[in-house]
Design a protein around this motif. Structure first.
Motif, PDB file in Angstrom:
ATOM      1  N   VAL A 506       0.849  -1.182   0.000  1.00  0.00           N
ATOM      2  CA  VAL A 506       0.000   0.000   0.000  1.00  0.00           C
ATOM      3  C   VAL A 506       0.889   1.238   0.000  1.00  0.00           C
ATOM      4  CG1 VAL A 506      -1.863   1.229   1.181  1.00  0.00           C
ATOM      5  CG2 VAL A 506      -1.733  -1.276   1.331  1.00  0.00           C
ATOM      6  N   GLN A 507       0.708   2.095  -0.985  1.00  0.00           N
ATOM      7  CA  GLN A 507       1.505   3.322  -1.035  1.00  0.00           C
ATOM      8  C   GLN A 507       1.231   4.175   0.205  1.00  0.00           C
ATOM      9  OE1 GLN A 507       3.800   3.780  -3.181  1.00  0.00           O
ATOM     10  NE2 GLN A 507       3.239   3.015  -5.214  1.00  0.00           N
ATOM     11  N   PRO A 508       2.254   4.809   0.741  1.00  0.00           N
ATOM     12  CA  PRO A 508       2.080   5.607   1.963  1.00  0.00           C
ATOM     13  C   PRO A 508       1.059   6.726   1.825  1.00  0.00           C
ATOM     14  CG  PRO A 508       4.411   5.224   1.519  1.00  0.00           C
ATOM     15  CD  PRO A 508       3.664   4.745   0.313  1.00  0.00           C
ATOM     16  N   TYR A 509       0.790   7.167   0.605  1.00  0.00           N
ATOM     17  CA  TYR A 509      -0.154   8.271   0.430  1.00  0.00           C
ATOM     18  C   TYR A 509      -1.612   7.796   0.340  1.00  0.00           C
ATOM     19  CZ  TYR A 509       0.635   6.835  -4.457  1.00  0.00           C
ATOM     20  OH  TYR A 509       0.770   6.123  -5.611  1.00  0.00           O
ATOM     21  N   VAL A 510      -1.838   6.481   0.455  1.00  0.00           N
ATOM     22  CA  VAL A 510      -3.208   5.963   0.488  1.00  0.00           C
ATOM     23  C   VAL A 510      -3.713   6.041   1.916  1.00  0.00           C
ATOM     24  CG1 VAL A 510      -4.695   3.946   0.140  1.00  0.00           C
ATOM     25  CG2 VAL A 510      -2.852   4.446  -1.488  1.00  0.00           C
ATOM     26  N   GLY A 511      -4.776   6.792   2.132  1.00  0.00           N
ATOM     27  CA  GLY A 511      -5.333   6.951   3.462  1.00  0.00           C
ATOM     28  C   GLY A 511      -6.496   6.007   3.705  1.00  0.00           C
ATOM     29  N   GLY A 512      -6.714   5.654   4.982  1.00  0.00           N
ATOM     30  CA  GLY A 512      -7.863   4.849   5.374  1.00  0.00           C
ATOM     31  C   GLY A 512      -7.665   3.355   5.332  1.00  0.00           C
ATOM     32  N   TRP A 513      -6.484   2.890   4.908  1.00  0.00           N
ATOM     33  CA  TRP A 513      -6.238   1.442   4.808  1.00  0.00           C
ATOM     34  C   TRP A 513      -5.967   0.896   6.203  1.00  0.00           C
ATOM     35  CZ3 TRP A 513      -6.029  -1.475   0.161  1.00  0.00           C
ATOM     36  CH2 TRP A 513      -5.681  -2.813   0.345  1.00  0.00           C
ATOM     37  N   ILE A 514      -6.820  -0.041   6.651  1.00  0.00           N
ATOM     38  CA  ILE A 514      -6.667  -0.669   7.962  1.00  0.00           C
ATOM     39  C   ILE A 514      -6.514  -2.169   7.753  1.00  0.00           C
ATOM     40  CG2 ILE A 514      -7.727  -1.088  10.220  1.00  0.00           C
ATOM     41  CD1 ILE A 514      -9.313   1.497   9.838  1.00  0.00           C
ATOM     42  N   THR A 515      -5.360  -2.704   8.082  1.00  0.00           N
ATOM     43  CA  THR A 515      -5.143  -4.139   7.974  1.00  0.00           C
ATOM     44  C   THR A 515      -6.018  -4.844   9.007  1.00  0.00           C
ATOM     45  OG1 THR A 515      -2.868  -3.719   7.270  1.00  0.00           O
ATOM     46  CG2 THR A 515      -3.394  -5.950   7.982  1.00  0.00           C
ATOM     47  N   ASN A 516      -6.768  -5.864   8.602  1.00  0.00           N
ATOM     48  CA  ASN A 516      -7.746  -6.474   9.502  1.00  0.00           C
ATOM     49  C   ASN A 516      -7.894  -7.962   9.248  1.00  0.00           C
ATOM     50  OD1 ASN A 516     -10.154  -6.845   7.487  1.00  0.00           O
ATOM     51  ND2 ASN A 516      -9.486  -4.721   7.171  1.00  0.00           N
ATOM     52  N   VAL A 517      -8.581  -8.666  10.183  1.00  0.00           N
ATOM     53  CA  VAL A 517      -8.699 -10.124  10.111  1.00  0.00           C
ATOM     54  C   VAL A 517      -9.589 -10.578   8.968  1.00  0.00           C
ATOM     55  CG1 VAL A 517      -8.259 -10.454  12.567  1.00  0.00           C
ATOM     56  CG2 VAL A 517     -10.613 -10.184  11.776  1.00  0.00           C
ATOM     57  N   GLU A 518     -10.363  -9.689   8.383  1.00  0.00           N
ATOM     58  CA  GLU A 518     -11.183 -10.046   7.229  1.00  0.00           C
ATOM     59  C   GLU A 518     -10.435  -9.812   5.919  1.00  0.00           C
ATOM     60  OE1 GLU A 518     -14.033 -11.444   7.633  1.00  0.00           O
ATOM     61  OE2 GLU A 518     -14.602 -10.939   9.682  1.00  0.00           O
ATOM     62  N   ASP A 519      -9.308  -9.112   5.967  1.00  0.00           N
ATOM     63  CA  ASP A 519      -8.509  -8.761   4.789  1.00  0.00           C
ATOM     64  C   ASP A 519      -9.367  -8.083   3.722  1.00  0.00           C
ATOM     65  OD1 ASP A 519      -6.164  -8.501   3.318  1.00  0.00           O
ATOM     66  OD2 ASP A 519      -6.512 -10.367   2.225  1.00  0.00           O
ATOM     67  N   VAL A 520     -10.134  -7.088   4.143  1.00  0.00           N
ATOM     68  CA  VAL A 520     -10.967  -6.354   3.202  1.00  0.00           C
ATOM     69  C   VAL A 520     -10.822  -4.863   3.476  1.00  0.00           C
ATOM     70  CG1 VAL A 520     -13.006  -6.596   4.691  1.00  0.00           C
ATOM     71  CG2 VAL A 520     -13.307  -6.054   2.280  1.00  0.00           C
ATOM     72  N   ASN A 521     -10.572  -4.120   2.417  1.00  0.00           N
ATOM     73  CA  ASN A 521     -10.511  -2.655   2.494  1.00  0.00           C
ATOM     74  C   ASN A 521     -11.290  -2.099   1.314  1.00  0.00           C
ATOM     75  OD1 ASN A 521      -8.462  -1.274   4.595  1.00  0.00           O
ATOM     76  ND2 ASN A 521      -7.764  -3.345   4.111  1.00  0.00           N
ATOM     77  N   ARG A 522     -12.544  -1.771   1.563  1.00  0.00           N
ATOM     78  CA  ARG A 522     -13.394  -1.253   0.511  1.00  0.00           C
ATOM     79  C   ARG A 522     -12.943   0.142   0.091  1.00  0.00           C
ATOM     80  NH1 ARG A 522     -15.186  -5.810  -1.344  1.00  0.00           N
ATOM     81  NH2 ARG A 522     -16.612  -6.934   0.043  1.00  0.00           N
ATOM     82  N   SER A 523     -13.050   0.412  -1.200  1.00  0.00           N
ATOM     83  CA  SER A 523     -12.600   1.693  -1.738  1.00  0.00           C
ATOM     84  C   SER A 523     -13.376   2.865  -1.146  1.00  0.00           C
ATOM     85  CB  SER A 523     -12.745   1.694  -3.263  1.00  0.00           C
ATOM     86  OG  SER A 523     -12.024   0.646  -3.854  1.00  0.00           O
TER      87      SER A 523
END
Length: 542
Positions: A506-523
């Protein structure tokens, strides 16, 4: 073969051009460019089955609940819901919101979607996930009409769902693509072509504007989305990135904002791009499904030998080196409301003795140095990263008199062949639809279950799962499922290999990315701020 013909037919629905995304989108600072592992077979939620498809469809459609910023389900199309005292009736109250064509989303849209999902002619690969709905299984088997399903619209904004048994995980299940609404008018007008750009109607935060087969899929922000003012991105472009090494090069060049990391480059990445690496355990398992209906894999001695001969610790610690845990169970550690504690009997055999025991089992089954068992391992993708684990398994099984051929295929073709029983052994994975052991153990239940790839059939196992379904006490329910898991583990329908970890760049300039047990990060929850990117030069290539 039929799987190939299906893909060819579907590809005819797509834009055949191999173009880059529109220049305006490439230059738009608010557009996210996502690597996405494979080309989708479809964007119809009733026909998809891979996470590479779910990622996109989850941006286009919204279920009664949705995956929140941290992957935990939160209210979506439903603002609130109530459950009857016996847990068998759920009443959902829909928020006022529209389809992307401006028409209102109603409770009937969900009833229509679920009936379509379960209709035998749809042949939905994930239909069995809805068997918790009242009469869903006989409807799916064609033994009852679709209107016998225990779901009805009380009024335009109120939906009632009846269940076969209590399901404490139901709110999480409602965020799965299997339960999304679909646009009846668009489907009746366009048929299978409703998923084409220009025809696709959704109720999610983005709309489909372009599909260039095997190149990219472009989504733009949906101005009709009920929470559009809080969606930061103006668009998303998804790219099929079957080759993780090539994807890394594109990521380093700034062409991708997110992608899957190649395991063989993990040391270089940790040294040179640590801020981009996102690795954490999540609820998923990599396993080898065994076709237990095909000789000699219907022999438990052969299946036990397969499990004994794999050195899982070598695979996780020396080949992958990502922090994966060796798997000797079906259900991952940390699954909610589950006691755990199980392990395959082979786990108790000292490593020094495992190969010798496996060799003896194979000799007892009629094989040996002068009579090798010829078998095929079906694996998805042909990237260098995807070949490393199968190649190691090939060598490990050679020690127990197995001449293993590695059969590589596209992800969609791999899963189609496995579902059809056209395989000996298949390296696949399962990622939880909801955080509950039931979502893993149902993979081994008998009957009309398209996800029981092994064709495992044990009435005692099924009886324990059914008993757990009817149990309202969470501790007792978990104990029953653990008993069922222990029973299956002793019969070796699988070779569990390792538990999954997120493998995100994940590029450092991408905001809102939370690594989680579901492995899902909706746009919907993400943003980009390229002005914050550092102007420093890139490190040398790995």
């Amino acid at each position: 073969m039929r799987a190939v013909l299906v893909l060819v037919a579907l590809s005819g629905l797509l834009c055949a051009c191999q173009e880059a995304p529109p220049e305006a989108l490439v230059e738009d600072a608010a557009v996210l460019h996502r690597g996405n592992s494979a080309e989708p077979r479809s964007l119809d939620p009733h026909l998809i089955q891979g996470e590479w498809e779910s990622n996109i469809v989850g941006d286009l459609l919204m279920g009664l609940t949705i995956d929140g910023p941290d992957g935990i389900s939160i209210p979506g199309a439903a603002e609130r819901w109530e459950t009857s005292e016996d847990g068998l009736t759920w009443t959902f109250h829909l928020r006022a919101h529209d389809w992307s064509d401006g028409s209102p989303v109603t409770a009937d849209d969900f009833v229509y979607a679920w009936r379509r999902m379960l209709a035998p002619e749809t042949a939905a690969p994930y239909a069995s996930l809805l068997y918790i709905f009242k009469n869903a299984q006989p409807v799916n088997a064609g033994e009852m009409p679709v209107d016998a399903l225990g779901a009805r619209a009380i009024d335009a904004q109120t939906l009632e769902l009846q269940l076969e048994s209590p399901a404490p995980y139901l709110a999480e299940l409602m965020s799965s693509f299997t339960t999304y609404p679909v646009p009846r008018a668009a489907i009746e007008t366009h048929g299978a072509a409703w998923t084409r750009p220009g025809n696709y109607v959704g109720n999610g935060p983005f709309t489909l504007t372009e599909w260039a087969a095997n190149d990219h899929i472009t989504l733009e922000k949906n101005p009709s989305f009920y929470d559009a003012e809080n969606v930061a991105l103006s668009g998303v472009v998804y790219y099929p990135t079957t080759d993780a090494d090539a994807a890394l090069r594109r990521f380093r060049a700034g062409e991708l904002d997110t992608s899957e990391l190649p395991a063989q480059q993990i040391d270089w990445l940790r040294t040179n791009m640590p801020e981009a690496v996102r690795i954490e355990p999540f609820l998923g398992v990599e396993y080898i499904t065994i076709n237990t209906t095909r000789p000699p894999f219907n022999d438990v001695r052969v299946r036990e030998a397969l499990n004994l001969a794999i050195d899982r610790e070598i695979l996780t610690d020396q080949i992958l080196r990502l922090g994966n845990r060796p798997a000797y169970t079906v259900v991952p550690p940390g699954t909610a409301n589950y006691p755990g504690g199980n392990a395959m009997p082979v786990a108790a055999v000292p490593k020094a003795e495992r190969v010798a025991r496996a060799q003896q089992l194979m000799r007892d089954a009629g094989y040996g140095p002068d009579n090798l068992l010829s078998a095929s391992l079906l694996v998805r993708s042909a990237s260098a990263d995807a070949r490393r684990v199968p190649a190691a398994i090939q060598q490990m099984w050679r020690e127990i008199y197995i001449a293993l051929d590695i059969d590589q295929a596209d992800g969609a073709i791999t899963y189609s062949r496995i579902q059809e029983g056209d395989y000996d052994l298949g390296l696949v994975n399962w990622i939880a639809d909801f955080n509950d052991a039931r979502n893993f153990l149902f993979l081994l239940t008998g009957g009309p279950n398209g996800k029981n790839y092994a064709r495992y059939d044990n009435p005692a196992f099924d009886a324990l799962i059914l008993e757990s379904d009817l149990e309202t006490d969470s501790a007792r329910r978990g104990a029953l499922m653990a008993e069922a898991e222990a029973l299956a583990l002793g019969e070796y329908p699988w070779v569990p290999v390792y538990f999954l970890v997120t493998r995100d760049l994940v590029q450092p300039y991408v905001g809102g990315w939370i690594t989680n047990v579901e492995d899902v990060n909706r746009s919907r929850w993400l943003s980009v701020d390229r002005s914050s990117a550092q102007a420093a030069g890139q490190p040398s290539s790995p």
